[in-house]
Design a protein around this motif. Structure first.
Motif, PDB file in Angstrom:
ATOM      1  N   GLU A 176       0.753  -1.035   0.064  1.00 35.17           N
ATOM      2  CA  GLU A 176      -0.135   0.008   0.058  1.00 35.17           C
ATOM      3  C   GLU A 176       0.751   1.263  -0.087  1.00 35.17           C
ATOM      4  O   GLU A 176       0.691   2.114  -0.851  1.00 35.17           O
ATOM      5  N   ALA A 177       2.050   1.200   0.710  1.00 32.94           N
ATOM      6  CA  ALA A 177       2.812   2.439   0.914  1.00 32.94           C
ATOM      7  C   ALA A 177       3.453   2.730  -0.456  1.00 32.94           C
ATOM      8  O   ALA A 177       3.675   3.821  -1.188  1.00 32.94           O
ATOM      9  N   THR A 178       4.019   1.573  -1.101  1.00 31.29           N
ATOM     10  CA  THR A 178       4.585   1.605  -2.480  1.00 31.29           C
ATOM     11  C   THR A 178       3.611   2.124  -3.460  1.00 31.29           C
ATOM     12  O   THR A 178       3.845   3.073  -4.271  1.00 31.29           O
ATOM     13  N   MET A 179       2.325   1.841  -3.281  1.00 31.80           N
ATOM     14  CA  MET A 179       1.262   2.477  -4.216  1.00 31.80           C
ATOM     15  C   MET A 179       1.025   3.875  -4.389  1.00 31.80           C
ATOM     16  O   MET A 179       0.904   4.616  -4.836  1.00 31.80           O
ATOM     17  N   VAL A 180       1.244   4.314  -2.970  1.00 30.03           N
ATOM     18  CA  VAL A 180       1.005   5.894  -2.668  1.00 30.03           C
ATOM     19  C   VAL A 180       2.150   6.390  -3.119  1.00 30.03           C
ATOM     20  O   VAL A 180       1.968   7.700  -3.618  1.00 30.03           O
ATOM     21  N   LEU A 181       3.380   5.916  -3.105  1.00 28.62           N
ATOM     22  CA  LEU A 181       4.711   6.674  -3.606  1.00 28.62           C
ATOM     23  C   LEU A 181       4.452   6.795  -5.031  1.00 28.62           C
ATOM     24  O   LEU A 181       5.038   7.688  -5.793  1.00 28.62           O
ATOM     25  N   VAL A 182       4.121   5.567  -5.684  1.00 29.28           N
ATOM     26  CA  VAL A 182       4.071   5.516  -7.012  1.00 29.28           C
ATOM     27  C   VAL A 182       3.201   6.545  -7.685  1.00 29.28           C
ATOM     28  O   VAL A 182       3.326   7.330  -8.674  1.00 29.28           O
ATOM     29  N   THR A 183       1.822   6.767  -6.933  1.00 35.71           N
ATOM     30  CA  THR A 183       0.797   7.737  -7.421  1.00 35.71           C
ATOM     31  C   THR A 183       1.518   9.319  -7.033  1.00 35.71           C
ATOM     32  O   THR A 183       1.137  10.017  -7.964  1.00 35.71           O
ATOM     33  N   TRP A 184       2.158   9.308  -6.240  1.00 32.24           N
ATOM     34  CA  TRP A 184       2.837  10.592  -5.936  1.00 32.24           C
ATOM     35  C   TRP A 184       3.858  10.940  -7.106  1.00 32.24           C
ATOM     36  O   TRP A 184       3.870  11.961  -7.745  1.00 32.24           O
ATOM     37  N   ILE A 185       4.301  10.087  -7.427  1.00 30.36           N
ATOM     38  CA  ILE A 185       5.651  10.296  -8.378  1.00 30.36           C
ATOM     39  C   ILE A 185       4.928  10.379  -9.573  1.00 30.36           C
ATOM     40  O   ILE A 185       5.384  11.251 -10.519  1.00 30.36           O
ATOM     41  N   MET A 186       3.833   9.894  -9.959  1.00 27.99           N
ATOM     42  CA  MET A 186       3.008   9.656 -11.275  1.00 27.99           C
ATOM     43  C   MET A 186       2.458  11.342 -11.724  1.00 27.99           C
ATOM     44  O   MET A 186       2.305  11.804 -12.450  1.00 27.99           O
ATOM     45  N   TRP A 187       2.091  11.922 -10.389  1.00 27.50           N
ATOM     46  CA  TRP A 187       1.594  13.388 -10.468  1.00 27.50           C
ATOM     47  C   TRP A 187       2.861  14.177 -11.075  1.00 27.50           C
ATOM     48  O   TRP A 187       2.369  15.360 -11.732  1.00 27.50           O
ATOM     49  N   TYR A 188       3.923  13.928 -10.789  1.00 24.63           N
ATOM     50  CA  TYR A 188       5.005  14.780 -11.340  1.00 24.63           C
ATOM     51  C   TYR A 188       5.674  14.431 -12.621  1.00 24.63           C
ATOM     52  O   TYR A 188       6.385  15.291 -13.363  1.00 24.63           O
ATOM     53  N   VAL A 189       5.204  13.392 -13.277  1.00 24.06           N
ATOM     54  CA  VAL A 189       5.958  12.885 -14.511  1.00 24.06           C
ATOM     55  C   VAL A 189       5.395  13.599 -15.424  1.00 24.06           C
ATOM     56  O   VAL A 189       6.205  14.072 -16.409  1.00 24.06           O
ATOM     57  N   PRO A 190       4.145  14.068 -15.712  1.00 23.62           N
ATOM     58  CA  PRO A 190       3.850  14.968 -16.914  1.00 23.62           C
ATOM     59  C   PRO A 190       4.577  16.168 -16.810  1.00 23.62           C
ATOM     60  O   PRO A 190       4.837  16.729 -17.900  1.00 23.62           O
ATOM     61  N   ILE A 191       4.919  16.683 -15.681  1.00 23.73           N
ATOM     62  CA  ILE A 191       5.781  17.950 -15.599  1.00 23.73           C
ATOM     63  C   ILE A 191       7.281  17.721 -16.250  1.00 23.73           C
ATOM     64  O   ILE A 191       7.909  18.466 -17.251  1.00 23.73           O
ATOM     65  N   GLY A 192       7.604  16.405 -15.886  1.00 27.71           N
ATOM     66  CA  GLY A 192       8.913  16.135 -16.438  1.00 27.71           C
ATOM     67  C   GLY A 192       8.964  16.032 -17.819  1.00 27.71           C
ATOM     68  O   GLY A 192      10.029  16.529 -18.682  1.00 27.71           O
ATOM     69  N   ILE A 193       7.879  15.204 -18.139  1.00 26.87           N
ATOM     70  CA  ILE A 193       7.732  14.878 -19.795  1.00 26.87           C
ATOM     71  C   ILE A 193       7.651  16.302 -20.569  1.00 26.87           C
ATOM     72  O   ILE A 193       8.303  16.431 -21.660  1.00 26.87           O
ATOM     73  N   MET A 194       6.823  17.351 -19.851  1.00 25.09           N
ATOM     74  CA  MET A 194       6.864  18.388 -20.692  1.00 25.09           C
ATOM     75  C   MET A 194       8.025  19.212 -20.781  1.00 25.09           C
ATOM     76  O   MET A 194       8.434  19.688 -21.958  1.00 25.09           O
ATOM     77  N   PHE A 195       8.962  19.056 -19.697  1.00 21.59           N
ATOM     78  CA  PHE A 195      10.275  19.688 -19.852  1.00 21.59           C
ATOM     79  C   PHE A 195      11.198  19.131 -20.876  1.00 21.59           C
ATOM     80  O   PHE A 195      12.141  19.551 -21.717  1.00 21.59           O
ATOM     81  N   LEU A 196      11.153  17.826 -20.848  1.00 19.98           N
ATOM     82  CA  LEU A 196      11.825  16.889 -21.940  1.00 19.98           C
ATOM     83  C   LEU A 196      11.603  17.248 -23.297  1.00 19.98           C
ATOM     84  O   LEU A 196      12.470  17.494 -24.273  1.00 19.98           O
ATOM     85  N   VAL A 197      10.131  17.433 -23.566  1.00 25.36           N
ATOM     86  CA  VAL A 197       9.579  17.818 -24.968  1.00 25.36           C
ATOM     87  C   VAL A 197      10.017  19.247 -25.160  1.00 25.36           C
ATOM     88  O   VAL A 197      10.676  19.352 -26.273  1.00 25.36           O
ATOM     89  N   GLY A 198       9.853  20.008 -24.196  1.00 24.70           N
ATOM     90  CA  GLY A 198      10.115  21.458 -24.662  1.00 24.70           C
ATOM     91  C   GLY A 198      11.724  21.621 -24.916  1.00 24.70           C
ATOM     92  O   GLY A 198      11.832  22.405 -25.693  1.00 24.70           O
TER      93      GLY A 198
ATOM     94  N   SER B  77       1.470   6.774 -19.087  1.00 27.63           N
ATOM     95  CA  SER B  77       1.381   5.410 -19.256  1.00 27.63           C
ATOM     96  C   SER B  77       2.668   4.632 -19.666  1.00 27.63           C
ATOM     97  O   SER B  77       2.759   3.802 -20.370  1.00 27.63           O
ATOM     98  N   VAL B  78       3.711   5.524 -19.610  1.00 26.24           N
ATOM     99  CA  VAL B  78       5.069   4.825 -19.735  1.00 26.24           C
ATOM    100  C   VAL B  78       5.309   3.698 -18.908  1.00 26.24           C
ATOM    101  O   VAL B  78       5.855   2.637 -19.373  1.00 26.24           O
ATOM    102  N   SER B  79       4.835   3.534 -17.650  1.00 16.89           N
ATOM    103  CA  SER B  79       4.911   2.553 -16.900  1.00 16.89           C
ATOM    104  C   SER B  79       3.420   1.997 -16.474  1.00 16.89           C
ATOM    105  O   SER B  79       2.516   2.695 -16.167  1.00 16.89           O
ATOM    106  N   SER B  80       3.262   0.773 -16.328  1.00 16.22           N
ATOM    107  CA  SER B  80       2.259   0.282 -15.918  1.00 16.22           C
ATOM    108  C   SER B  80       1.969   0.562 -14.514  1.00 16.22           C
ATOM    109  O   SER B  80       0.788   0.559 -13.752  1.00 16.22           O
TER     110      SER B  80
END
Length: 159
Positions: A46-68, A134-137
């Motif tokens: 359960e703790a791992t799922m919470v951490l993954v959820t937190w991380i996935m909230w910031y992934v779009p921001i990172g992808i935006m800067f990579l694409v930018g 969706s880069v990661s399941s």
């Protein structure tokens, strides 16, 4: 050259899976004594799922800067827009064909039930898989598990 078992580099996944299975059976055989460790692993999951959820909230921001950064490096913006447009169209078309036609046909062939009634109850998780995260399941797994358990009544042990 023929690789020998000791010369192959990488993780022994089969051994890891076998160990996990044997450990699970051993913990169940222990009865009440094994329940503490089973509760620990469930809490850890359960703790791992919470951490993954937190991380996935910031992934779009990172992808935006990579694409930018790649957009800034490009010289021909028309080539970029046409290439990106073709990619987006092909991706959406592939998702529509696979998720809207192929998977429902497989579900109908296996169960003889209307696949679109089942898919309606899972739409939040299904929408997550077409997003940039969706880069990661690992990103879609928590939402799909939640949808399956709450909307379709699947037992937590199965999901």
């Amino acid at each position: 050259q023929i690789p020998v078992g000791t010369e192959i580099k990488g993780m022994n996944i089969l051994g890891l899976v076998l160990f996990a299975l044997v450990l699970g059976v051993a913990l169940k055989k222990l009865g009440q004594e094994g329940e503490d460790l089973i509760r620990f692993f469930n809490s850890f999951n359960e703790a791992t799922m919470v951490l993954v959820t937190w991380i996935m909230w910031y992934v779009p921001i990172g992808i935006m800067f990579l694409v930018g950064s790649k957009i800034v490096e490009m010289e021909d913006i028309v080539l970029l827009v046409t290439s990106l447009g073709k990619y987006i169209f092909a991706s959406i078309l592939g998702h529509v064909i696979h998720g809207g036609i192929i998977l429902p046909l497989i579900y109908f062939a296996a169960t003889r039930q209307n696949p679109y009634l089942l898919g309606h109850s899972e739409h939040p998780g299904a929408l997550c898989f077409i997003s940039p995260c969706s880069v990661s399941s690992s990103a879609t797994l928590p939402s799909m598990i939640k949808c399956i358990e709450e909307n379709n009544g699947v037992d937590k042990r199965i999901s």
